[in-house]
Design a protein around this motif. Structure first.
Motif, PDB file in Angstrom:
ATOM      1  N   ASP A  96       0.824  -1.210   0.000  1.00 35.70           N
ATOM      2  CA  ASP A  96       0.000   0.000   0.000  1.00 35.70           C
ATOM      3  C   ASP A  96       0.862   1.266   0.000  1.00 35.70           C
ATOM      4  OD1 ASP A  96       0.252  -1.444   2.622  1.00 35.70           O
ATOM      5  OD2 ASP A  96      -0.331   0.498   3.427  1.00 35.70           O
ATOM      6  N   GLY A  97       1.975   1.241   0.727  1.00 37.42           N
ATOM      7  CA  GLY A  97       2.850   2.418   0.747  1.00 37.42           C
ATOM      8  C   GLY A  97       3.407   2.694  -0.639  1.00 37.42           C
ATOM      9  N   ASN A 124      -1.785  -4.060   3.499  1.00 40.97           N
ATOM     10  CA  ASN A 124      -1.747  -4.398   4.931  1.00 40.97           C
ATOM     11  C   ASN A 124      -1.822  -3.131   5.780  1.00 40.97           C
ATOM     12  OD1 ASN A 124       0.773  -3.411   4.520  1.00 40.97           O
ATOM     13  ND2 ASN A 124       1.884  -5.244   5.154  1.00 40.97           N
ATOM     14  N   GLU A 125      -2.171  -2.051   5.117  1.00 38.12           N
ATOM     15  CA  GLU A 125      -2.525  -0.794   5.791  1.00 38.12           C
ATOM     16  C   GLU A 125      -1.411  -0.193   6.638  1.00 38.12           C
ATOM     17  OE1 GLU A 125      -6.425  -1.794   7.569  1.00 38.12           O
ATOM     18  OE2 GLU A 125      -7.312  -1.009   5.720  1.00 38.12           O
ATOM     19  N   ALA A 126      -0.157  -0.424   6.223  1.00 38.59           N
ATOM     20  CA  ALA A 126       0.994   0.204   6.883  1.00 38.59           C
ATOM     21  C   ALA A 126       2.265  -0.210   6.146  1.00 38.59           C
ATOM     22  CB  ALA A 126       1.082  -0.200   8.346  1.00 38.59           C
ATOM     23  N   TYR A 127       3.398   0.342   6.593  1.00 38.01           N
ATOM     24  CA  TYR A 127       4.703  -0.024   6.041  1.00 38.01           C
ATOM     25  C   TYR A 127       5.226  -1.238   6.791  1.00 38.01           C
ATOM     26  CZ  TYR A 127       4.768   4.699   3.953  1.00 38.01           C
ATOM     27  OH  TYR A 127       4.488   5.830   3.237  1.00 38.01           O
ATOM     28  N   GLY A 128       4.942  -2.420   6.269  1.00 38.08           N
ATOM     29  CA  GLY A 128       5.333  -3.651   6.950  1.00 38.08           C
ATOM     30  C   GLY A 128       6.835  -3.869   6.949  1.00 38.08           C
TER      31      GLY A 128
HETATM   32 MG   LIG Z   1       1.928  -2.178   3.513  1.00 37.18          MG
END
Ligand SMILES: [Mg+2]
Ligand SMILES: Cc1ncc(C[n+]2csc(CCOP(=O)(O)OP(=O)(O)O)c2C)c(N)n1
Ligand code: SF4
Lengths: 293, 370
Positions: A96-97, A124-128
């Motif tokens: 996503d990022g 995954n709604e964030a910087y994994g």
């Molecule tokens: Mg992500």
């Protein structure tokens, strides 16, 4: 039920976390795409999941590229294959990022040029990769390492942004519905031009739930209506099976939130914002599906 | 106060003490902890800076530029690919004479992805007009970050400063840290060309050759003046807080016949190698280059030199070694070591000295001769 091929293109030696949705999604994407496929992967969890050189867990060529560069790199690759008379699938597989933040300029350019490729954003709604910092796709109220008090801004509506480019095909999917995902990848690859697939990826370490619950969490996301499965083919919107039922009688959003450590201590204002955003989105899609918009 | 911290946390603690008005940053391994720590300080109300969680490094530096030209104190942090992605705005910050402070956690450039220490990332920015300093301990990371603001904002300088620390080796190493009560060590500053509504001006307007040339010369003049500002700042720091580093830090240097020259953590590792060599009867010493821009004038005559570069300029050579060849007219033994985080121990460094070949270059672990 669609017959899903037995061939595996992502082997059993990845460096993914237990319960990883990104590798689960990729497994079905590649089963649908088949061996005549090149993946273009910007910096993200998937850069790590492949394993460390000289080994790779991948059974198709994977071109790793700089964080902001995936859609532009895929544009070049797609043109070159086409010039050489090859029908090879060019698929961007980005987080996503890499999609809604740093990669959005290249994404927009490629879609405006109607580049023949499939862009998949696993969300995954964030910087994994870097340990769960906020992204533009992090929902309001979620705690990340850079929003320790809960995010105060709403999730960016990347589907609407991509839809404004009028691609041939745009769809959402979810790691918990592999049949739906498989069919959408096949359909996207059968169409010309730019295709976009946005897949929800419930991430155990990032969302803070235990690793055997990835599929359960994805199902809750769809049943609560916070994630809606739909397709937009040549502009025509269809809401898909599981979401149709969910929009009539959604499961309580609180159940979805309570299962995730990242929403611990979320305040009522943020819950209300999440609910009203989900409701507005559902209404908009329903109207589009009925041809009202 | 005496605590224990990583290099990243030390940088964040120094930034907190200096209280920038605006911080804009984007996460990247191994810098991430700096951004996360600052986000925590701001969320907890321990720091009243505006923190902008931008969508890329280009935007991080652009946001710092926008804030800085209003006269605000600004900070950002990055590493390798982030620094490369911000490159256009790195030039902009210096060309626009903005005293932005940035921590860069040194890391190799891809492809393939590598998150470990290398100095090539920052060396690729060396001609932009930024001052560059390289640190070797957690304490030094803290102290130097404090000094960086004062040097950048000094009226004789007004240029951005990049504080470099080695990825993982320093950014993630826990060491003791003595924090200070800053007092007026970093005074409020005035940006002479800040946006002033009462006196409208055009910034970055189309500029012809003669004026452009003049602006470049002014940057170089400030660079030259910064040498004295750095010295004066370090002296005042030593007077107040008792620690002194210098533009290059010497170790058993005075009577040394052979000197190891390196930067960052390798420069500290070299001190242990020097002790080992001294025990063997070799009169060894070391010199750790801290300030790389402005580059120090070093009198190295009459000594044999072993220069270690954790970087490389393809088709040319080790950047530090060749900077010394050009500036100090020496003929060192140039060792290329530690690229992409390759392990280099003090025993290895002692080996470089024992096997030195003046005027030649060796790649550690590749040539089979070290
Ligand atoms: Mg992500
Ligand atoms: C220019 C640049 N900035 C920052 C990074 C560091 N970085 C690598 S992956 C990543 C986050 C990726 O997040 P997302 O796209 O959501 O994918 P995920 O890791 O969640 O799979 C970051 C910040 C980088 N590699 N390059
Ligand atoms: S952080 Fe989440 S998406 Fe990334 S590898 Fe781990 S489980 Fe997969």
């Amino acid at each position: 039920m669609t017959e899903i091929p037995k061939e595996e293109y992502i082997l059993k030696c990845t460096s993914a976390c237990a319960g990883c949705p990104s590798s689960l999604i990729l497994r079905y994407v590649l089963k649908a795409a088949g061996p005549d496929t090149v993946l273009v992967v910007p910096a993200c969890c998937t850069s790590v999941i492949q394993g460390i050189y000289p080994n790779t867990a991948m059974n198709v060529p994977v071109y790793n590229v700089a964080f902001a560069a995936a859609a532009a790199c895929a544009s070049g690759m797609s043109e070159a294959f086409s010039k050489a008379g090859k029908k090879t699938n060019v698929i961007v597989y980005a987080g996503d990022g890499g999609t809604v933040d740093i990669g959005i300029q290249a994404l927009s350019g490629a879609f405006e040029r109607e580049t023949d490729f499939l862009y998949i954003c696993y969300d995954n709604e964030a910087y994994g990769n870097t340990g769960m910092q906020r992204s533009g796709s992090t929902p309001i109220g979620a705690r990340t390492t850079t929003t320790p008090g809960g995010k105060i801004h709403a999730k960016k509506d990347i589907d609407a942004i991509v839809a404004a480019h009028h691609p041939t095909y745009l769809a959402t999917a979810c790691a918990a519905y592999p049949q739906d995902l498989f069919k959408k990848v096949q359909k996207a690859l059968s169409l010309p031009g730019s295709k976009f697939l946005h897949v929800l990826a419930p991430c155990p370490p990032g969302w803070r739930f235990s690793s055997e619950k990835t599929v359960a969490m994805g199902k809750l996301a769809v049943r609560s209506g916070i994630w809606i499965l739909f397709e937009r083919e040549y502009g025509k919107v269809t809401i898909n099976g599981p979401s149709k039922a969910a929009l009539v009688k959604p499961a309580p959003l609180e159940e979805y939130l309570a299962g995730q450590g990242r929403f611990k201590g979320i305040d009522q204002n943020a819950i209300d914002a999440l609910k009203s955003q989900a409701a507005a989105r559902a209404l908009h899609l329903q109207r589009e599906a009925e041809g009202i918009c | 106060m005496l605590t224990v911290a990583t290099g990243n946390k030390a940088v964040a603690a120094a930034v907190k003490a200096v209280r920038p008005d605006v911080i804009a940053a984007y996460p990247i391994t191994p810098q991430t902890e700096i951004v996360e720590q600052i986000a925590e300080y701001v969320t907890a109300g321990e720091m009243d800076s505006r923190y902008i969680p931008v969508e890329s490094e280009h935007s991080a530096m652009a946001a710092c530029v926008g804030a800085s030209i209003t006269g605000a104190r600004t900070f950002t942090a990055t590493s390798s690919h982030g620094l490369a992605y911000m490159h256009e705005m790195v030039n902009w910050a210096a060309g626009a004479r903005l005293p932005i402070v940035m921590a860069n956690v040194n890391r190799a450039m891809g492809p393939g992805w590598n998150v470990w220490a290398e100095h090539t990332d920052a060396f690729q920015e060396r001609d932009t007009g930024w001052l560059q300093v390289y640190v070797s301990t957690v304490q030094e990371a803290y102290d130097t970050t404090l000094m960086a603001f004062r040097i950048a904002e000094h009226q004789d300088v007004i240029l951005p400063v990049m504080v470099n620390l080695d990825g993982f080796l320093l950014s993630h190493s826990m060491q003791s840290l003595e924090t200070v009560t800053l007092g007026d060590f970093v005074p409020p500053f005035h940006l002479p060309h800040a946006i002033d509504i009462a006196n409208p001006a055009g910034y970055g307007t189309l500029t012809g050759p003669d004026q452009h040339f003049k602006f470049r010369w002014e940057i170089e003049q400030s660079m030259r003046k910064s040498v004295a500002v750095i010295r004066e700042t370090e002296q005042d720091f030593a007077g107040r807080f008792g620690r002194n580093y210098g533009v290059a830090e010497e170790y058993r240097y005075e009577d040394a016949d052979v000197v190891v020259i390196a930067m960052g953590t390798l420069g500290k590792e070299a001190e242990v190698a020097v002790d080992i060599l001294r025990d063997e009867g070799v009169r060894a010493g070391s010199l750790r280059v801290r300030w790389f821009r402005p580059f120090p004038d070093l009198d190295l005559s009459g000594r044999e030199l072993v220069v270690i570069d954790r970087d490389y300029s393809f088709g040319f050579g080790g950047v530090l070694a060749h900077s010394l060849v050009a500036k100090s007219r020496v003929e060192p033994y140039s060792v290329i070591a530690g690229l992409g985080g390759q392990e280099v121990t003090y025993d290895d460094i002692a080996g470089f000295v024992r096997d030195r070949k003046p005027g030649q270059e060796s790649w550690f672990g590749v040539n089979g001769n070290v």
